[in-house]
Design a protein around this motif. Structure first.
Motif, mmCIF file in Angstrom:
data_model
loop_
_atom_site.group_PDB
_atom_site.id
_atom_site.type_symbol
_atom_site.label_atom_id
_atom_site.label_comp_id
_atom_site.label_asym_id
_atom_site.label_seq_id
_atom_site.Cartn_x
_atom_site.Cartn_y
_atom_site.Cartn_z
ATOM 1 N N ASP A 1 62.334 25.150 57.666
ATOM 2 C CA ASP A 1 61.138 24.940 58.467
ATOM 3 C C ASP A 1 60.208 23.916 57.816
ATOM 4 O O ASP A 1 59.582 23.109 58.515
ATOM 5 C CB ASP A 1 60.405 26.259 58.678
ATOM 6 N N ALA A 2 60.108 23.948 56.484
ATOM 7 C CA ALA A 2 59.289 22.954 55.786
ATOM 8 C C ALA A 2 59.814 21.543 56.052
ATOM 9 O O ALA A 2 59.042 20.609 56.272
ATOM 10 C CB ALA A 2 59.273 23.243 54.285
ATOM 11 N N GLY A 3 61.142 21.394 56.038
ATOM 12 C CA GLY A 3 61.738 20.088 56.321
ATOM 13 C C GLY A 3 61.424 19.612 57.724
ATOM 14 O O GLY A 3 61.137 18.428 57.953
ATOM 15 N N GLN A 4 61.459 20.536 58.688
ATOM 16 C CA GLN A 4 61.122 20.184 60.066
ATOM 17 C C GLN A 4 59.655 19.785 60.183
ATOM 18 O O GLN A 4 59.312 18.838 60.899
ATOM 19 C CB GLN A 4 61.410 21.376 60.986
ATOM 20 N N ILE A 5 58.788 20.469 59.464
ATOM 21 C CA ILE A 5 57.359 20.137 59.502
ATOM 22 C C ILE A 5 57.126 18.743 58.927
ATOM 23 O O ILE A 5 56.400 17.926 59.506
ATOM 24 C CB ILE A 5 56.544 21.196 58.743
ATOM 25 N N LEU A 6 57.753 18.445 57.789
ATOM 26 C CA LEU A 6 57.572 17.125 57.184
ATOM 27 C C LEU A 6 58.049 16.019 58.116
ATOM 28 O O LEU A 6 57.420 14.958 58.218
ATOM 29 C CB LEU A 6 58.330 17.034 55.861
ATOM 30 N N ALA A 7 59.167 16.270 58.819
ATOM 31 C CA ALA A 7 59.732 15.237 59.689
ATOM 32 C C ALA A 7 59.005 15.153 61.025
ATOM 33 O O ALA A 7 58.556 14.082 61.438
ATOM 34 C CB ALA A 7 61.225 15.512 59.913
ATOM 35 N N MET A 8 58.871 16.279 61.703
ATOM 36 C CA MET A 8 58.351 16.265 63.070
ATOM 37 C C MET A 8 56.829 16.138 63.131
ATOM 38 O O MET A 8 56.280 15.680 64.140
ATOM 39 C CB MET A 8 58.803 17.517 63.814
ATOM 40 N N ALA A 9 56.136 16.522 62.057
ATOM 41 C CA ALA A 9 54.690 16.272 61.988
ATOM 42 C C ALA A 9 54.416 14.943 61.299
ATOM 43 O O ALA A 9 53.253 14.586 61.109
ATOM 44 C CB ALA A 9 53.981 17.412 61.259
ATOM 45 N N ASP A 10 55.464 14.229 60.928
ATOM 46 C CA ASP A 10 55.349 12.865 60.408
ATOM 47 C C ASP A 10 54.391 12.798 59.215
ATOM 48 O O ASP A 10 53.447 12.025 59.202
ATOM 49 C CB ASP A 10 54.874 11.920 61.525
ATOM 50 N N ILE A 11 54.664 13.619 58.196
ATOM 51 C CA ILE A 11 53.828 13.627 56.989
ATOM 52 C C ILE A 11 54.205 12.410 56.148
ATOM 53 O O ILE A 11 55.340 12.294 55.691
ATOM 54 C CB ILE A 11 54.033 14.916 56.183
ATOM 55 N N PHE A 12 53.261 11.509 55.930
ATOM 56 C CA PHE A 12 53.570 10.235 55.270
ATOM 57 C C PHE A 12 52.769 10.087 53.972
ATOM 58 O O PHE A 12 51.741 10.756 53.788
ATOM 59 C CB PHE A 12 53.276 9.066 56.214
ATOM 60 N N PRO A 13 53.209 9.218 53.047
ATOM 61 C CA PRO A 13 52.465 8.999 51.808
ATOM 62 C C PRO A 13 51.046 8.520 52.109
ATOM 63 O O PRO A 13 50.851 7.599 52.904
ATOM 64 C CB PRO A 13 53.278 7.915 51.093
ATOM 65 N N GLY A 14 50.063 9.154 51.486
ATOM 66 C CA GLY A 14 48.673 8.791 51.717
ATOM 67 C C GLY A 14 48.018 9.518 52.872
ATOM 68 O O GLY A 14 46.835 9.308 53.135
ATOM 69 N N ALA A 15 48.757 10.372 53.577
ATOM 70 C CA ALA A 15 48.192 11.081 54.726
ATOM 71 C C ALA A 15 47.113 12.058 54.285
ATOM 72 O O ALA A 15 47.145 12.621 53.194
ATOM 73 C CB ALA A 15 49.288 11.834 55.480
ATOM 74 N N VAL B 1 52.670 13.692 50.658
ATOM 75 C CA VAL B 1 51.482 12.844 50.763
ATOM 76 C C VAL B 1 51.251 12.043 49.493
ATOM 77 O O VAL B 1 50.639 10.965 49.523
ATOM 78 C CB VAL B 1 50.215 13.660 51.108
ATOM 79 N N GLY B 2 51.723 12.544 48.339
ATOM 80 C CA GLY B 2 51.591 11.813 47.084
ATOM 81 C C GLY B 2 50.183 11.854 46.513
ATOM 82 O O GLY B 2 49.253 12.425 47.096
ATOM 83 N N ASP B 3 50.027 11.211 45.372
ATOM 84 C CA ASP B 3 48.746 11.234 44.663
ATOM 85 C C ASP B 3 47.622 10.560 45.439
ATOM 86 O O ASP B 3 46.443 10.861 45.227
ATOM 87 C CB ASP B 3 48.887 10.542 43.299
ATOM 88 N N GLN B 4 47.953 9.613 46.324
ATOM 89 C CA GLN B 4 46.932 8.881 47.074
ATOM 90 C C GLN B 4 46.571 9.556 48.395
ATOM 91 O O GLN B 4 45.695 9.084 49.114
ATOM 92 C CB GLN B 4 47.407 7.444 47.348
ATOM 93 N N GLY B 5 47.244 10.644 48.729
ATOM 94 C CA GLY B 5 46.930 11.366 49.952
ATOM 95 C C GLY B 5 45.915 12.458 49.699
ATOM 96 O O GLY B 5 45.251 12.501 48.662
ATOM 97 N N MET B 6 45.790 13.362 50.657
ATOM 98 C CA MET B 6 44.864 14.482 50.535
ATOM 99 C C MET B 6 45.449 15.686 51.253
ATOM 100 O O MET B 6 45.885 15.590 52.404
ATOM 101 C CB MET B 6 43.496 14.124 51.134
ATOM 102 N N LEU B 7 45.492 16.817 50.572
ATOM 103 C CA LEU B 7 45.852 18.083 51.211
ATOM 104 C C LEU B 7 44.743 19.078 50.924
ATOM 105 O O LEU B 7 44.474 19.414 49.772
ATOM 106 C CB LEU B 7 47.182 18.621 50.670
ATOM 107 N N HIS B 8 44.073 19.527 51.983
ATOM 108 C CA HIS B 8 43.052 20.560 51.859
ATOM 109 C C HIS B 8 43.616 21.821 52.482
ATOM 110 O O HIS B 8 43.861 21.879 53.690
ATOM 111 C CB HIS B 8 41.767 20.131 52.564
#
Length: 299
Positions: free
Chosen positions: A94-108, A128-135
């Motif tokens: 499910d995590a893989g589907q979320i990353l793909a289908m929600a289009d999680i990109f570097p810096g998001a 998202v990487g170091d330049q992104g943001m996850l709250h």
């Protein structure tokens, strides 16, 4: 240019503090953290951690009982399935589907509600990487503590892109210009107003729910809210195969239903969603149907 957070722990010889996954001759996995001077014990004997420190991945070690174990760093899917849990984890499929289908990109810029044990948070941070943001928002402080420990254990310390807030998303969400919102919670429809205000036009809402009742109410509430396009819903099931000579067949066990996923995209302000052209199935909305919130019917 410095390496991304956690990258140094994913390659090279084993180091003190690394997670190690041992595989025994029957394919069973054992995960532990390397510590100088310690020993790994099984009912088939033991071996010292020092034997692995400085050794390359793919090394085979033998216990005092002469049983061979293959030593590798656990992949992220292995790690999240073996880490300590407060709540159920989001499965890798499910995590893989979320990353793909929600289009999680570097810096998001991503907002997540319902952290649980930190499984999805770890996947999202790596994407998202170091330049992104996850709250991330989590209602229970005990779950938040477990999630923080699991995430920091995987990355080797705090991740610079992560912020964790204890509290309800709909009461605390102050983020703006958010690219993606991931809701893993009992009642995602309660957050639609807050999510709609936070998302940029074209941004994606992705909800992960367990039951058909939750799925139906979430989809109908998104349609009723009027600031999103037509949602898409699906589930995934994974079946492994047994391959041994001429014996090629599906395994008897599989990872079946774990949850439903749905996505919808934020419309520009003031835009009404296009009228649906697909007719609902006969009887889908009975005479007593009163809408997702129990209010007025569809009309």
């Amino acid at each position: 240019m410095s390496e991304p957070t956690g990258a140094a722990r994913r390659r090279g010889p084993f180091q003190v503090g690394d997670q190690v996954q041992l595989t025994d001759p029957k394919g069973r996995h054992y995960t532990f953290t390397l510590e100088a001077g310690k020993s790994f014990h099984t009912h088939k004997g033991a071996f010292p951690h020092d034997e692995l420190i400085g050794a390359p991945e793919g090394t085979v070690v033998r216990t005092t009982g002469n049983v061979a174990y293959l030593a590798l760093r656990p992949l992220l899917p292995d790690y999240v399935l073996s880490m300590p849990r407060g709540a159920a984890v989001v499965y890798p499929k499910d995590a893989g589907q979320i990353l793909a289908m929600a289009d999680i990109f570097p810096g998001a810029r991503v907002v997540e509600a319902g952290v649980g044990s930190g499984s999805l948070s770890t996947f999202l941070l790596r994407a998202v990487g170091d330049q992104g943001m996850l709250h991330s928002y989590e209602r229970r402080a005990d779950f938040a503590d477990i999630a923080r420990q699991n995430v920091e254990r995987y990355f080797g310390g705090p991740h610079p892109a992560w912020r964790l807030t204890v509290g309800d998303l709909q009461d605390n969400l102050s983020d703006t210009d958010v690219d993606r919102v991931i809701l893993d919670m009992l009642a995602p429809w309660e957050c639609l107003e807050a999510v709609s205000k936070a998302l940029v036009p074209g941004g994606i809402l992705c909800a992960y729910v367990a039951t058909t009742t939750q799925l139906a109410r979430t989809v109908e509430s998104i349609r009723e809210h009027g600031t999103f396009n037509e949602p898409t819903a699906w589930e995934t099931m994974v079946r492994t195969w047994h391959v041994e000579g001429l014996a090629v067949r599906p395994d008897h066990r599989m990872i079946g239903h774990t949850g439903f996923l749905l996505t919808a995209r934020r419309l520009a302000d003031g835009v009404e969603p296009p009228m649906r052209r697909r007719r609902p199935a006969k009887g889908a909305y009975g005479e007593d149907y009163t809408g997702p919130g129990g209010g007025s019917g569809r009309g």
